[in-house]
Design a protein around this motif. Structure first.
Motif, PDB file in Angstrom:
ATOM      1  N   ALA A   1       0.830  -1.209   0.000  1.00  0.00           N
ATOM      2  CA  ALA A   1       0.000   0.000   0.000  1.00  0.00           C
ATOM      3  C   ALA A   1       0.864   1.258   0.000  1.00  0.00           C
ATOM      4  O   ALA A   1       0.556   2.226  -0.700  1.00  0.00           O
ATOM      5  N   ALA A   2       1.939   1.248   0.761  1.00  0.00           N
ATOM      6  CA  ALA A   2       2.842   2.408   0.799  1.00  0.00           C
ATOM      7  C   ALA A   2       3.498   2.630  -0.559  1.00  0.00           C
ATOM      8  O   ALA A   2       3.632   3.768  -1.017  1.00  0.00           O
ATOM      9  N   VAL A   3       3.887   1.545  -1.218  1.00  0.00           N
ATOM     10  CA  VAL A   3       4.485   1.656  -2.554  1.00  0.00           C
ATOM     11  C   VAL A   3       3.460   2.209  -3.544  1.00  0.00           C
ATOM     12  O   VAL A   3       3.783   3.066  -4.378  1.00  0.00           O
ATOM     13  N   CYS A   4       2.227   1.764  -3.437  1.00  0.00           N
ATOM     14  CA  CYS A   4       1.163   2.281  -4.303  1.00  0.00           C
ATOM     15  C   CYS A   4       0.975   3.781  -4.081  1.00  0.00           C
ATOM     16  O   CYS A   4       0.840   4.546  -5.038  1.00  0.00           O
ATOM     17  N   SER A   5       0.980   4.212  -2.825  1.00  0.00           N
ATOM     18  CA  SER A   5       0.822   5.631  -2.505  1.00  0.00           C
ATOM     19  C   SER A   5       2.027   6.445  -2.938  1.00  0.00           C
ATOM     20  O   SER A   5       1.915   7.644  -3.156  1.00  0.00           O
ATOM     21  N   PHE A   6       3.177   5.798  -3.056  1.00  0.00           N
ATOM     22  CA  PHE A   6       4.363   6.493  -3.548  1.00  0.00           C
ATOM     23  C   PHE A   6       4.127   6.982  -4.978  1.00  0.00           C
ATOM     24  O   PHE A   6       4.530   8.073  -5.343  1.00  0.00           O
ATOM     25  N   PHE A   7       3.456   6.158  -5.767  1.00  0.00           N
ATOM     26  CA  PHE A   7       3.217   6.514  -7.163  1.00  0.00           C
ATOM     27  C   PHE A   7       1.999   7.418  -7.340  1.00  0.00           C
ATOM     28  O   PHE A   7       2.044   8.366  -8.122  1.00  0.00           O
ATOM     29  N   ILE A   8       0.929   7.137  -6.620  1.00  0.00           N
ATOM     30  CA  ILE A   8      -0.283   7.956  -6.703  1.00  0.00           C
ATOM     31  C   ILE A   8      -0.825   8.128  -5.286  1.00  0.00           C
ATOM     32  O   ILE A   8      -1.220   7.145  -4.653  1.00  0.00           O
ATOM     33  N   PRO A   9      -0.851   9.374  -4.793  1.00  0.00           N
ATOM     34  CA  PRO A   9      -1.372   9.602  -3.433  1.00  0.00           C
ATOM     35  C   PRO A   9      -2.798   9.086  -3.306  1.00  0.00           C
ATOM     36  O   PRO A   9      -3.644   9.357  -4.150  1.00  0.00           O
ATOM     37  N   GLY A  10      -3.045   8.292  -2.278  1.00  0.00           N
ATOM     38  CA  GLY A  10      -4.382   7.746  -2.050  1.00  0.00           C
ATOM     39  C   GLY A  10      -4.566   6.343  -2.591  1.00  0.00           C
ATOM     40  O   GLY A  10      -5.476   5.633  -2.168  1.00  0.00           O
ATOM     41  N   LEU A  11      -3.700   5.910  -3.494  1.00  0.00           N
ATOM     42  CA  LEU A  11      -3.848   4.568  -4.070  1.00  0.00           C
ATOM     43  C   LEU A  11      -3.624   3.493  -3.007  1.00  0.00           C
ATOM     44  O   LEU A  11      -4.305   2.469  -2.991  1.00  0.00           O
ATOM     45  N   GLY A  12      -2.703   3.726  -2.098  1.00  0.00           N
ATOM     46  CA  GLY A  12      -2.463   2.766  -1.018  1.00  0.00           C
ATOM     47  C   GLY A  12      -3.666   2.615  -0.111  1.00  0.00           C
ATOM     48  O   GLY A  12      -4.017   1.508   0.298  1.00  0.00           O
ATOM     49  N   GLN A  13      -4.326   3.731   0.176  1.00  0.00           N
ATOM     50  CA  GLN A  13      -5.527   3.678   1.004  1.00  0.00           C
ATOM     51  C   GLN A  13      -6.634   2.925   0.253  1.00  0.00           C
ATOM     52  O   GLN A  13      -7.388   2.175   0.860  1.00  0.00           O
ATOM     53  N   LEU A  14      -6.706   3.110  -1.051  1.00  0.00           N
ATOM     54  CA  LEU A  14      -7.696   2.397  -1.861  1.00  0.00           C
ATOM     55  C   LEU A  14      -7.424   0.894  -1.833  1.00  0.00           C
ATOM     56  O   LEU A  14      -8.346   0.092  -1.674  1.00  0.00           O
ATOM     57  N   VAL A  15      -6.162   0.510  -1.923  1.00  0.00           N
ATOM     58  CA  VAL A  15      -5.774  -0.900  -1.857  1.00  0.00           C
ATOM     59  C   VAL A  15      -6.170  -1.502  -0.508  1.00  0.00           C
ATOM     60  O   VAL A  15      -6.561  -2.667  -0.421  1.00  0.00           O
ATOM     61  N   GLN A  16      -6.105  -0.688   0.544  1.00  0.00           N
ATOM     62  CA  GLN A  16      -6.470  -1.147   1.884  1.00  0.00           C
ATOM     63  C   GLN A  16      -7.978  -1.126   2.119  1.00  0.00           C
ATOM     64  O   GLN A  16      -8.444  -1.507   3.175  1.00  0.00           O
ATOM     65  N   GLY A  17      -8.737  -0.670   1.139  1.00  0.00           N
ATOM     66  CA  GLY A  17     -10.190  -0.654   1.251  1.00  0.00           C
ATOM     67  C   GLY A  17     -10.741   0.583   1.941  1.00  0.00           C
ATOM     68  O   GLY A  17     -11.877   0.589   2.386  1.00  0.00           O
TER      69      GLY A  17
END
Length: 68
Positions: free
Chosen positions: A13-29
């Motif tokens: 999730a942190a890696v996802c948020s590194f690329f697009i802010p909020g994407l990590g939170q989306l991955v976490q539901g």
């Protein structure tokens, strides 16, 4: 299995948020938090302050502990 700080899911999730802010939170539901992070970062990038929200998004995803 408990997903907490340092778990594989949080790292992804942190890696996802590194690329697009909020994407990590989306991955976490966490849809609402993902939308807030994305919109806030997009708006603040116009004022060159988006990096603050971007870092906050990464840390929030990495340190997230789901309610038990």
């Amino acid at each position: 299995m408990s997903a907490g700080q340092g778990s594989t899911g949080n790292v992804i999730a942190a890696v996802c948020s590194f690329f697009i802010p909020g994407l990590g939170q989306l991955v976490q539901g966490r849809l609402l938090k993902a939308i807030v992070m994305f919109v806030l970062a997009a708006v603040l990038w116009w004022f060159l302050l988006g990096w603050i929200v971007h870092l906050w998004s990464i840390l929030d995803a990495a340190l997230y502990k789901p309610a038990s």
